[in-house]
Motif scaffolding. Structure first.
Motif, mmCIF file in Angstrom:
data_model
loop_
_atom_site.group_PDB
_atom_site.id
_atom_site.type_symbol
_atom_site.label_atom_id
_atom_site.label_comp_id
_atom_site.label_asym_id
_atom_site.label_seq_id
_atom_site.Cartn_x
_atom_site.Cartn_y
_atom_site.Cartn_z
ATOM 1 N N ASN A 174 -2.239 6.152 -12.883
ATOM 2 C CA ASN A 174 -3.212 5.730 -11.874
ATOM 3 C C ASN A 174 -4.578 5.452 -12.485
ATOM 4 O O ASN A 174 -5.269 4.503 -12.103
ATOM 5 C CB ASN A 174 -3.317 6.797 -10.783
ATOM 6 C CG ASN A 174 -2.068 6.853 -9.922
ATOM 7 O OD1 ASN A 174 -1.440 5.841 -9.662
ATOM 8 N ND2 ASN A 174 -1.692 8.047 -9.490
ATOM 9 N N ALA A 223 -8.905 -3.667 -3.308
ATOM 10 C CA ALA A 223 -9.932 -3.667 -2.267
ATOM 11 C C ALA A 223 -11.315 -3.600 -2.902
ATOM 12 O O ALA A 223 -12.263 -4.259 -2.454
ATOM 13 C CB ALA A 223 -9.714 -2.488 -1.323
ATOM 14 N N SER A 267 -2.406 -6.387 -0.765
ATOM 15 C CA SER A 267 -2.425 -4.929 -0.607
ATOM 16 C C SER A 267 -3.834 -4.400 -0.368
ATOM 17 O O SER A 267 -4.010 -3.251 0.047
ATOM 18 C CB SER A 267 -1.818 -4.251 -1.837
ATOM 19 O OG SER A 267 -2.627 -4.447 -2.976
ATOM 20 N N ALA A 285 -3.768 -0.648 -4.625
ATOM 21 C CA ALA A 285 -4.395 -1.266 -3.454
ATOM 22 C C ALA A 285 -5.878 -0.944 -3.399
ATOM 23 O O ALA A 285 -6.701 -1.803 -3.038
ATOM 24 C CB ALA A 285 -3.694 -0.788 -2.186
ATOM 25 N N ALA A 286 -6.242 0.286 -3.762
ATOM 26 C CA ALA A 286 -7.660 0.661 -3.755
ATOM 27 C C ALA A 286 -8.459 -0.166 -4.750
ATOM 28 O O ALA A 286 -9.586 -0.586 -4.461
ATOM 29 C CB ALA A 286 -7.794 2.154 -4.069
ATOM 30 N N THR A 316 -0.863 3.162 -3.855
ATOM 31 C CA THR A 316 -2.135 3.697 -3.355
ATOM 32 C C THR A 316 -3.311 3.325 -4.249
ATOM 33 O O THR A 316 -4.316 2.771 -3.792
ATOM 34 C CB THR A 316 -2.048 5.225 -3.203
ATOM 35 O OG1 THR A 316 -0.988 5.539 -2.301
ATOM 36 C CG2 THR A 316 -3.351 5.785 -2.649
ATOM 37 N N THR A 317 -3.207 3.625 -5.539
ATOM 38 C CA THR A 317 -4.316 3.330 -6.447
ATOM 39 C C THR A 317 -4.476 1.830 -6.649
ATOM 40 O O THR A 317 -5.605 1.305 -6.652
ATOM 41 C CB THR A 317 -4.096 4.032 -7.795
ATOM 42 O OG1 THR A 317 -4.043 5.440 -7.579
ATOM 43 C CG2 THR A 317 -5.225 3.715 -8.771
ATOM 44 N N ARG A 323 2.364 0.905 8.505
ATOM 45 C CA ARG A 323 3.358 1.679 7.736
ATOM 46 C C ARG A 323 4.730 1.046 7.807
ATOM 47 O O ARG A 323 5.450 0.984 6.817
ATOM 48 C CB ARG A 323 3.450 3.114 8.280
ATOM 49 C CG ARG A 323 2.509 4.105 7.655
ATOM 50 C CD ARG A 323 2.815 5.503 8.139
ATOM 51 N NE ARG A 323 4.018 6.034 7.521
ATOM 52 C CZ ARG A 323 4.574 7.161 7.889
ATOM 53 N NH1 ARG A 323 4.088 7.851 8.926
ATOM 54 N NH2 ARG A 323 5.631 7.624 7.264
ATOM 55 N N ARG A 378 -5.333 -3.005 3.510
ATOM 56 C CA ARG A 378 -5.380 -1.623 3.998
ATOM 57 C C ARG A 378 -4.989 -0.676 2.873
ATOM 58 O O ARG A 378 -4.457 -1.098 1.847
ATOM 59 C CB ARG A 378 -4.388 -1.436 5.163
ATOM 60 C CG ARG A 378 -4.692 -2.210 6.399
ATOM 61 C CD ARG A 378 -5.950 -1.745 7.116
ATOM 62 N NE ARG A 378 -5.763 -0.519 7.873
ATOM 63 C CZ ARG A 378 -5.310 -0.479 9.124
ATOM 64 N NH1 ARG A 378 -4.985 -1.609 9.764
ATOM 65 N NH2 ARG A 378 -5.199 0.670 9.766
ATOM 66 N N GLY A 379 -5.204 0.629 3.087
ATOM 67 C CA GLY A 379 -4.686 1.596 2.136
ATOM 68 C C GLY A 379 -3.165 1.539 2.120
ATOM 69 O O GLY A 379 -2.540 1.374 3.174
ATOM 70 N N MET A 380 -2.585 1.646 0.936
ATOM 71 C CA MET A 380 -1.140 1.534 0.783
ATOM 72 C C MET A 380 -0.548 2.882 0.342
ATOM 73 O O MET A 380 -1.226 3.673 -0.325
ATOM 74 C CB MET A 380 -0.797 0.458 -0.252
ATOM 75 C CG MET A 380 -1.145 -0.969 0.166
ATOM 76 S SD MET A 380 -0.020 -1.647 1.402
ATOM 77 C CE MET A 380 -1.135 -1.813 2.792
#
Length: 249
Positions: A105, A159, A142, A155-156, A152-153, A246, A145-147
């Motif tokens: 990550n 963004a 992605s 997508a962040a 997760t990382t 989701r 929104r948060g994925m």
């Protein structure tokens, strides 16, 4: 005089195909990536198809901040003017948070966001000095929104780079410098070739990049590509309740 486009992460995937398609449109190319042998092969391939193009290549690890500023400045010196810079280099590693893979990550965060920040700084130094240019940030759907889980990382970071570009777009609204954010959907590339079950709506590298290049050529402030289904689906992803999102991802 031909326009010049600089593309990072140009040795494979979306970056390499963008190089092919921009060359076909008449652009000269400044290409950089870690794998110079792949860049040399790509240069030879493009010159066989688009004789007369000027193509300069340089090795670049985008996580080396000093190298980013040096390589961008060298390309600017080579061509005199850089008309467009595409911040494309990225990494798709990731693991669910808290499962012992902070290393993966962190590598994704450093490559996709911190290195993109360095590339943006280097590009904007050039464009501010020129008082012209087109900055293109390759984000991802992605980023809407948060994925969950392995995304997760990733997508962040996507963004984050989208917000970098939007902040610049707000600042430079009345200037000759243009800023575009591209949000690709599922496009086949080396980054996702090992996925066993291909996602719905995945398109070929060539078709996906054709949509990317068309949006870039129009200097769109933001574009979800290919337009179908990602333009309407992006609106759903951004605005729907988290429970619905989701089920979509």
């Amino acid at each position: 005089m031909p326009k010049t486009v600089l593309i990072t992460g140009a040795s494979s995937g979306l970056g390499a195909e963008m190089a092919r398609q921009f060359a076909a449109l008449g652009y000269d190319l400044a290409l950089c990536a870690r794998r110079t042998e792949r860049l040399q092969e790509l240069r030879d391939e493009i010159l066989n198809q688009s004789a007369g193009r000027r193509i300069e290549i340089r090795a670049l690890d985008v996580t080396d901040d000093a190298a980013v500023f040096r390589v961008f400045a060298d390309f600017a010196a080579d061509f005199g003017t850089l008309d467009r810079i595409v911040i494309n280099a990225g990494l798709g590693k990731g693991a669910p948070l808290g499962t012992g893979r902070y290393d993966a990550n962190r590598e994704t965060a450093m490559t996709n966001f911190v290195a993109a920040l360095a590339q943006t700084e280097a590009a904007m130094e050039i464009f501010r000095a020129q008082n012209s240019g087109h900055l293109v940030m390759i984000s991802s759907m992605s980023a809407m929104r948060g994925m969950p889980k392995t995304l997760t990382t990733y997508a962040a970071t996507k963004a984050g780079v989208a917000h970098l570009a939007e902040g610049l777009r707000m600042e430079l609204a009345d200037s000759p410098i243009k800023v575009s954010t591209i949000y690709p959907g599922y496009i086949a590339s080396e980054m996702n070739e090992r996925i066993k079950k291909k996602p719905a709506f995945m398109v070929s590298t060539r078709d996906g990049v054709s949509a990317i290049v068309a949006a870039i050529e129009k200097e769109k402030p933001a574009a979800r590509v290919p337009g179908w289904p990602w333009a309407p689906l992006g609106a759903v992803m951004r605005n729907a309740p988290l429970g619905i999102v989701r089920r979509l991802v």
